[in-house]
Scaffold this motif. Structure first.
Motif, PDB file in Angstrom:
ATOM      1  N   ALA A  48      -9.276   8.953  27.195  1.00 38.35           N
ATOM      2  CA  ALA A  48      -9.659  10.341  26.282  1.00 38.35           C
ATOM      3  C   ALA A  48      -8.243  10.928  26.061  1.00 38.35           C
ATOM      4  O   ALA A  48      -7.116  10.568  26.886  1.00 38.35           O
ATOM      5  CB  ALA A  48     -10.348  11.180  27.090  1.00 38.35           C
ATOM      6  N   GLY A  49      -8.138  11.445  24.844  1.00 32.72           N
ATOM      7  CA  GLY A  49      -7.005  12.421  24.572  1.00 32.72           C
ATOM      8  C   GLY A  49      -5.841  11.308  23.919  1.00 32.72           C
ATOM      9  O   GLY A  49      -4.947  11.677  24.087  1.00 32.72           O
ATOM     10  N   TYR A  56      -5.274  17.414  21.054  1.00 31.54           N
ATOM     11  CA  TYR A  56      -6.578  17.484  21.950  1.00 31.54           C
ATOM     12  C   TYR A  56      -6.347  18.869  22.585  1.00 31.54           C
ATOM     13  O   TYR A  56      -5.163  19.134  22.950  1.00 31.54           O
ATOM     14  CB  TYR A  56      -6.679  16.330  22.870  1.00 31.54           C
ATOM     15  CG  TYR A  56      -7.080  15.022  22.246  1.00 31.54           C
ATOM     16  CD1 TYR A  56      -8.433  14.696  22.179  1.00 31.54           C
ATOM     17  CD2 TYR A  56      -6.087  14.040  21.745  1.00 31.54           C
ATOM     18  CE1 TYR A  56      -8.924  13.492  21.443  1.00 31.54           C
ATOM     19  CE2 TYR A  56      -6.593  13.169  21.079  1.00 31.54           C
ATOM     20  CZ  TYR A  56      -8.061  12.578  21.226  1.00 31.54           C
ATOM     21  OH  TYR A  56      -8.189  11.528  20.566  1.00 31.54           O
ATOM     22  N   SER A  57      -7.479  19.180  23.086  1.00 29.49           N
ATOM     23  CA  SER A  57      -7.343  20.384  24.295  1.00 29.49           C
ATOM     24  C   SER A  57      -6.843  19.973  25.469  1.00 29.49           C
ATOM     25  O   SER A  57      -6.683  18.659  25.839  1.00 29.49           O
ATOM     26  CB  SER A  57      -8.751  21.051  24.417  1.00 29.49           C
ATOM     27  OG  SER A  57      -9.549  19.850  25.246  1.00 29.49           O
ATOM     28  N   LEU A  60      -9.103  17.991  27.814  1.00 30.39           N
ATOM     29  CA  LEU A  60      -9.525  16.466  27.480  1.00 30.39           C
ATOM     30  C   LEU A  60      -8.406  15.797  27.686  1.00 30.39           C
ATOM     31  O   LEU A  60      -8.317  14.724  28.519  1.00 30.39           O
ATOM     32  CB  LEU A  60      -9.969  16.802  26.041  1.00 30.39           C
ATOM     33  CG  LEU A  60     -10.687  15.390  25.761  1.00 30.39           C
ATOM     34  CD1 LEU A  60     -11.796  15.025  26.748  1.00 30.39           C
ATOM     35  CD2 LEU A  60     -11.188  15.149  24.280  1.00 30.39           C
ATOM     36  N   SER A  63      -7.854  15.000  31.453  1.00 27.11           N
ATOM     37  CA  SER A  63      -8.839  14.558  31.936  1.00 27.11           C
ATOM     38  C   SER A  63      -8.742  13.255  32.673  1.00 27.11           C
ATOM     39  O   SER A  63      -9.455  13.036  33.815  1.00 27.11           O
ATOM     40  CB  SER A  63     -10.171  14.628  31.108  1.00 27.11           C
ATOM     41  OG  SER A  63     -10.117  13.589  30.043  1.00 27.11           O
ATOM     42  N   TRP A  67     -13.542   6.082  28.152  1.00 24.44           N
ATOM     43  CA  TRP A  67     -14.988   6.317  27.690  1.00 24.44           C
ATOM     44  C   TRP A  67     -15.864   5.203  27.675  1.00 24.44           C
ATOM     45  O   TRP A  67     -15.921   4.490  26.718  1.00 24.44           O
ATOM     46  CB  TRP A  67     -14.639   6.681  26.003  1.00 24.44           C
ATOM     47  CG  TRP A  67     -13.996   8.182  25.771  1.00 24.44           C
ATOM     48  CD1 TRP A  67     -13.125   8.431  25.084  1.00 24.44           C
ATOM     49  CD2 TRP A  67     -14.265   9.291  26.451  1.00 24.44           C
ATOM     50  NE1 TRP A  67     -12.790   9.586  25.045  1.00 24.44           N
ATOM     51  CE2 TRP A  67     -13.775  10.417  25.756  1.00 24.44           C
ATOM     52  CE3 TRP A  67     -15.380   9.736  27.184  1.00 24.44           C
ATOM     53  CZ2 TRP A  67     -13.873  11.865  26.010  1.00 24.44           C
ATOM     54  CZ3 TRP A  67     -16.073  11.087  27.310  1.00 24.44           C
ATOM     55  CH2 TRP A  67     -15.021  12.069  26.830  1.00 24.44           C
ATOM     56  N   PHE A  75     -21.125  12.681  28.299  1.00 24.07           N
ATOM     57  CA  PHE A  75     -20.293  13.580  27.409  1.00 24.07           C
ATOM     58  C   PHE A  75     -21.026  13.943  26.031  1.00 24.07           C
ATOM     59  O   PHE A  75     -21.255  15.331  25.651  1.00 24.07           O
ATOM     60  CB  PHE A  75     -18.961  13.082  27.026  1.00 24.07           C
ATOM     61  CG  PHE A  75     -17.918  14.109  26.289  1.00 24.07           C
ATOM     62  CD1 PHE A  75     -17.584  14.972  26.799  1.00 24.07           C
ATOM     63  CD2 PHE A  75     -17.891  13.778  24.963  1.00 24.07           C
ATOM     64  CE1 PHE A  75     -16.505  16.002  26.089  1.00 24.07           C
ATOM     65  CE2 PHE A  75     -16.901  14.698  24.298  1.00 24.07           C
ATOM     66  CZ  PHE A  75     -16.475  15.802  24.797  1.00 24.07           C
ATOM     67  N   PRO A  79     -21.196  18.101  26.324  1.00 23.89           N
ATOM     68  CA  PRO A  79     -19.592  18.009  26.500  1.00 23.89           C
ATOM     69  C   PRO A  79     -18.968  18.848  27.381  1.00 23.89           C
ATOM     70  O   PRO A  79     -18.100  18.352  28.085  1.00 23.89           O
ATOM     71  CB  PRO A  79     -19.271  18.185  24.893  1.00 23.89           C
ATOM     72  CG  PRO A  79     -20.492  17.788  23.991  1.00 23.89           C
ATOM     73  CD  PRO A  79     -21.673  18.074  25.196  1.00 23.89           C
ATOM     74  N   VAL A  83     -16.230  17.910  30.454  1.00 26.76           N
ATOM     75  CA  VAL A  83     -14.909  18.370  30.440  1.00 26.76           C
ATOM     76  C   VAL A  83     -14.892  19.787  30.002  1.00 26.76           C
ATOM     77  O   VAL A  83     -14.860  20.266  29.187  1.00 26.76           O
ATOM     78  CB  VAL A  83     -14.057  17.361  28.985  1.00 26.76           C
ATOM     79  CG1 VAL A  83     -12.689  17.947  29.288  1.00 26.76           C
ATOM     80  CG2 VAL A  83     -14.326  16.160  29.462  1.00 26.76           C
ATOM     81  N   ASN A  86     -12.865  21.912  26.842  1.00 23.93           N
ATOM     82  CA  ASN A  86     -12.584  21.183  25.500  1.00 23.93           C
ATOM     83  C   ASN A  86     -13.086  21.991  24.482  1.00 23.93           C
ATOM     84  O   ASN A  86     -13.964  22.841  24.648  1.00 23.93           O
ATOM     85  CB  ASN A  86     -13.399  19.602  25.818  1.00 23.93           C
ATOM     86  CG  ASN A  86     -14.900  19.632  25.331  1.00 23.93           C
ATOM     87  OD1 ASN A  86     -14.942  19.612  24.141  1.00 23.93           O
ATOM     88  ND2 ASN A  86     -15.888  19.954  26.369  1.00 23.93           N
TER      89      ASN A  86
END
Length: 111
Positions: A48-49, A56-57, A60, A63, A67, A75, A79, A83, A86
């Motif tokens: 992720a990210g 990305y946040s 995320l 995290s 995936w 998720f 979602p 996370v 996010n």
């Protein structure tokens, strides 16, 4: 064993229809770059990210999620439950069959 292949193809085809909800924010073509969300080609088993060109946040990005099908299922179902913090403004897909079909479709997006 050969009977399972048509079932998977059926699921992926149904998942392509479910993906239309996602396509508002996500593309499947890396050449087109990110939309509101990152491109989802080759998302299955990706960390992720990590899509270049998308911001990305921090939730995320930090995290550490990979995936997997199970993690994607959780998720996509909710979602914010997987996370917290996010930025994805999506309530989730409560229907387990639709999520499974969507993930089958995402597995076909290898590049």
């Amino acid at each position: 064993m050969t009977a399972a292949a048509p079932a998977r193809a059926q699921d992926a085809a149904s998942g392509a229809l479910v993906f239309k909800r996602c396509a508002i924010c996500h593309s499947t073509d890396p050449a087109k770059g990110p939309k509101i969300g990152p491109a989802l080609n080759a998302v299955v088993n990706r960390k992720a990210g990590t899509v270049t060109g998308f911001t990305y946040s921090s939730a995320l990005a930090k995290s550490g999620i990979i995936w997997t099908a199970d993690k994607l299922d959780a998720f996509v179902a909710r979602p914010s439950g997987v996370v917290p913090g996010n930025r994805m403004a999506f309530g989730g897909i409560p229907d387990a069959k639709q999520r499974a079909d969507l993930i089958a479709f995402l597995k076909t997006l290898r590049k």
